[in-house]
Scaffold this active site. Structure first.
Site, PDB file in Angstrom:
ATOM      1  N   HIS A 271       0.817  -1.216   0.000  1.00 57.93           N
ATOM      2  CA  HIS A 271       0.000   0.000   0.000  1.00 57.93           C
ATOM      3  C   HIS A 271       0.854   1.270   0.000  1.00 57.93           C
ATOM      4  O   HIS A 271       0.347   2.352  -0.286  1.00 57.93           O
ATOM      5  CB  HIS A 271      -0.984  -0.005   1.177  1.00 57.93           C
ATOM      6  CG  HIS A 271      -0.376   0.258   2.517  1.00 57.93           C
ATOM      7  ND1 HIS A 271      -0.135  -0.741   3.434  1.00 57.93           N
ATOM      8  CD2 HIS A 271       0.023   1.408   3.112  1.00 57.93           C
ATOM      9  CE1 HIS A 271       0.380  -0.219   4.537  1.00 57.93           C
ATOM     10  NE2 HIS A 271       0.490   1.098   4.365  1.00 57.93           N
TER      11      HIS A 271
ATOM     12  N   ASP B 191       0.019  -7.473   1.276  1.00 61.72           N
ATOM     13  CA  ASP B 191       0.510  -6.125   1.561  1.00 61.72           C
ATOM     14  C   ASP B 191       2.035  -6.045   1.635  1.00 61.72           C
ATOM     15  O   ASP B 191       2.605  -5.410   2.530  1.00 61.72           O
ATOM     16  CB  ASP B 191      -0.097  -5.580   2.852  1.00 61.72           C
ATOM     17  CG  ASP B 191       0.024  -4.057   2.936  1.00 61.72           C
ATOM     18  OD1 ASP B 191       0.215  -3.429   1.877  1.00 61.72           O
ATOM     19  OD2 ASP B 191      -0.061  -3.517   4.038  1.00 61.72           O
TER      20      ASP B 191
ATOM     21  N   GLY C 209       3.470   6.403   8.127  1.00 65.29           N
ATOM     22  CA  GLY C 209       4.870   6.577   7.744  1.00 65.29           C
ATOM     23  C   GLY C 209       5.731   5.420   8.200  1.00 65.29           C
ATOM     24  O   GLY C 209       6.785   5.148   7.634  1.00 65.29           O
ATOM     25  N   ASN C 210       5.269   4.690   9.248  1.00 65.52           N
ATOM     26  CA  ASN C 210       5.967   3.488   9.710  1.00 65.52           C
ATOM     27  C   ASN C 210       5.751   2.311   8.770  1.00 65.52           C
ATOM     28  O   ASN C 210       6.486   1.313   8.844  1.00 65.52           O
ATOM     29  CB  ASN C 210       5.489   3.079  11.099  1.00 65.52           C
ATOM     30  CG  ASN C 210       6.245   3.763  12.218  1.00 65.52           C
ATOM     31  OD1 ASN C 210       5.697   4.592  12.924  1.00 65.52           O
ATOM     32  ND2 ASN C 210       7.514   3.431  12.382  1.00 65.52           N
ATOM     33  N   SER C 211       4.723   2.390   7.936  1.00 63.29           N
ATOM     34  CA  SER C 211       4.368   1.260   7.078  1.00 63.29           C
ATOM     35  C   SER C 211       5.571   0.807   6.244  1.00 63.29           C
ATOM     36  O   SER C 211       6.230   1.608   5.596  1.00 63.29           O
ATOM     37  CB  SER C 211       3.227   1.646   6.141  1.00 63.29           C
ATOM     38  OG  SER C 211       2.041   1.855   6.864  1.00 63.29           O
TER      39      SER C 211
ATOM     40  N   LEU D 287     -10.771 -22.706  -2.690  1.00 60.80           N
ATOM     41  CA  LEU D 287     -11.428 -23.837  -2.030  1.00 60.80           C
ATOM     42  C   LEU D 287     -12.848 -24.029  -2.522  1.00 60.80           C
ATOM     43  O   LEU D 287     -13.313 -25.171  -2.664  1.00 60.80           O
ATOM     44  CB  LEU D 287     -11.427 -23.613  -0.511  1.00 60.80           C
ATOM     45  CG  LEU D 287     -12.027 -24.706   0.366  1.00 60.80           C
ATOM     46  CD1 LEU D 287     -11.257 -26.032   0.205  1.00 60.80           C
ATOM     47  CD2 LEU D 287     -12.040 -24.289   1.827  1.00 60.80           C
ATOM     48  N   GLY D 288     -13.572 -22.928  -2.777  1.00 61.84           N
ATOM     49  CA  GLY D 288     -14.921 -23.033  -3.330  1.00 61.84           C
ATOM     50  C   GLY D 288     -16.009 -23.081  -2.284  1.00 61.84           C
ATOM     51  O   GLY D 288     -16.925 -23.915  -2.383  1.00 61.84           O
ATOM     52  N   VAL D 289     -15.947 -22.194  -1.288  1.00 62.11           N
ATOM     53  CA  VAL D 289     -16.979 -22.165  -0.250  1.00 62.11           C
ATOM     54  C   VAL D 289     -17.415 -20.730   0.000  1.00 62.11           C
ATOM     55  O   VAL D 289     -16.687 -19.769  -0.289  1.00 62.11           O
ATOM     56  CB  VAL D 289     -16.484 -22.786   1.083  1.00 62.11           C
ATOM     57  CG1 VAL D 289     -16.183 -24.259   0.915  1.00 62.11           C
ATOM     58  CG2 VAL D 289     -15.271 -22.029   1.617  1.00 62.11           C
TER      59      VAL D 289
END
Length: 400
Positions: A147, A178, A253-255, A315-317
């Protein structure tokens, strides 16, 4: 203006109204005071001479002592008042190396943490964003959050001690996890060291490093502990699982910056922070993508950078969250012919774990299946009719 002021309206005596100075009245001295009967004039003269000599010597000695003590300045007509006080106590260098463990950790990571600035343009104009990155290799690979560089038309990186930014190229990005990989043209960089997967424990002391709020100067360093492991949160891009929860302060800003242990090893990549609202309060709750997940995604990003398409498991659920306070995710739908159908999973089953990892909600199950590879067989623990059952499902690739 000082705290104390002279009041011009106070009562004063003009100099013209002061009483004239009064001289002390000297008593009349008769000759008999100095010329007593029985004392000769020669003896009186000798006594006066000796007193004058001692007076002169005393004056010379007193002047010398005053000069040495800086009490009198003979070269100026101004009076000097000397005030002495105890000296300020300053610690001496005892020769010991370094400061606290946290200070040593920050110093070790100083050249492996960078600030990332991006330019984002859209229909409403352009803007700037700031995040943090961790140096992966000496030749310029840098890891950050997806991001941080999402939709950026330009990405630049600045290293500690440098004044000019370097242009970076985005190699690969995984919004679901992310994480993103970027690269600068450089050599001789100092790569960060990552902790061994599974080594992080609840209660461990950790340090978060990053360019919080894009403040001037070097990165912000905060400390705390590992508050919990294997957290799952929902994001705009889906869900993030296997997160470390920490009370070390994490801000905008820490991201993309590192969460490190006291050995200076990266245990996670800071990614999110919980914020309170009108209905709930949140204090000191930050999240980092654990090193267990990070190391896997780094290899996937490198493959993606080399042209290998990243495919997610399917998986299909259909899912729903439990509203009875229990753990897990409820199966609300099973697609015919899907891996779940072939494995024998039914509607109203409650999924408790995938490959031994607890599932606390529907977001956790989505993230666990997404991170698995197509063709991979996973073990799914189900709660059905009061029993715990384990089913094996071989995943297929998710279609667009």
């Amino acid at each position: 203006m000082s705290d104390f002021n002279f009041n011009e309206n106070s009562t004063q005596f003009p100099s013209s109204q002061l009483p004239p100075p009064q001289l002390p009245v000297q008593p009349e001295i008769s000759a008999q005071d100095y010329d007593q009967p029985g004392r000769s004039p020669r003896r009186r003269f000798g006594v006066v001479l000796v007193a004058a000599v001692f007076g002169l010597l005393g004056g010379i000695i007193g002047t010398y002592v005053a000069q040495e003590a800086n009490l009198v300045d003979l070269n100026t007509s101004e009076s000097i008042t000397q005030i002495t006080s105890a000296p300020v106590v300053v610690a001496e260098d005892d020769g010991s190396s370094g400061g606290s463990l946290i200070a040593q950790v920050a110093e070790r990571l100083a050249n492996s943490v960078v600030t990332i600035s991006t330019t984002v343009s859209d229909d409403f104009g352009s803007g700037r964003g700031v995040g943090t990155g961790v140096v992966l290799t000496s030749d310029g690979e840098i890891l950050t959050n997806a991001h941080v560089i999402e939709d950026a038309s330009e990405v630049v990186v600045r290293f500690a001690g440098e004044t000019e930014p370097r242009v970076a190229k985005v190699l690969a990005s995984d919004l679901g996890n992310d994480l993103a990989l970027i690269k600068v043209d450089a050599t001789g960089l100092i790569a960060a060291t990552f902790a061994k997967p599974g080594s992080v424990k609840v209660g461990d002391t950790v340090v978060a490093i990053g360019y919080a709020l894009a403040l001037d100067g070097g990165p912000t360093v905060t400390s705390g502990i590992v508050s919990a492991l294997k957290r799952t949160i929902e994001t705009d891009s889906g869900a993030l699982n296997s997160l470390i929860q920490t009370d070390a302060a994490i801000s905008s800003g820490n991201s993309g910056g590192p969460l490190v242990n006291l050995k200076g090893e990266v245990v996670g990549i800071n990614t999110a922070v919980a914020r309170g609202d009108s209905d709930s309060a949140a204090n000191n709750i930050g999240f980092s993508i654990s090193v267990d997940e990070v190391l896997i995604v780094i290899e996937q990003l490198r493959e993606q950078a080399n042209g290998v398409e990243r495919k997610e498991g399917f998986l299909g659920v259909g899912l729903a969250a439990r509203d009875d306070g229990g753990q897990g995710a409820i199966i609300t739908n099973v697609q015919p012919g899907s891996p779940a159908d072939k494995a024998g999973i039914l509607i109203d089953d409650v999924v408790l774990a995938v490959d031994g990892e607890p599932i606390d909600g529907q977001a956790g199950l989505v993230a666990a299946i997404r991170d698995a590879e197509p063709g991979q067989t996973v073990k799914i623990e189900i709660f059905r009719d009061g029993e715990r059952l384990v089913f094996e499902a071989t995943l297929i690739a998710r279609s667009e």
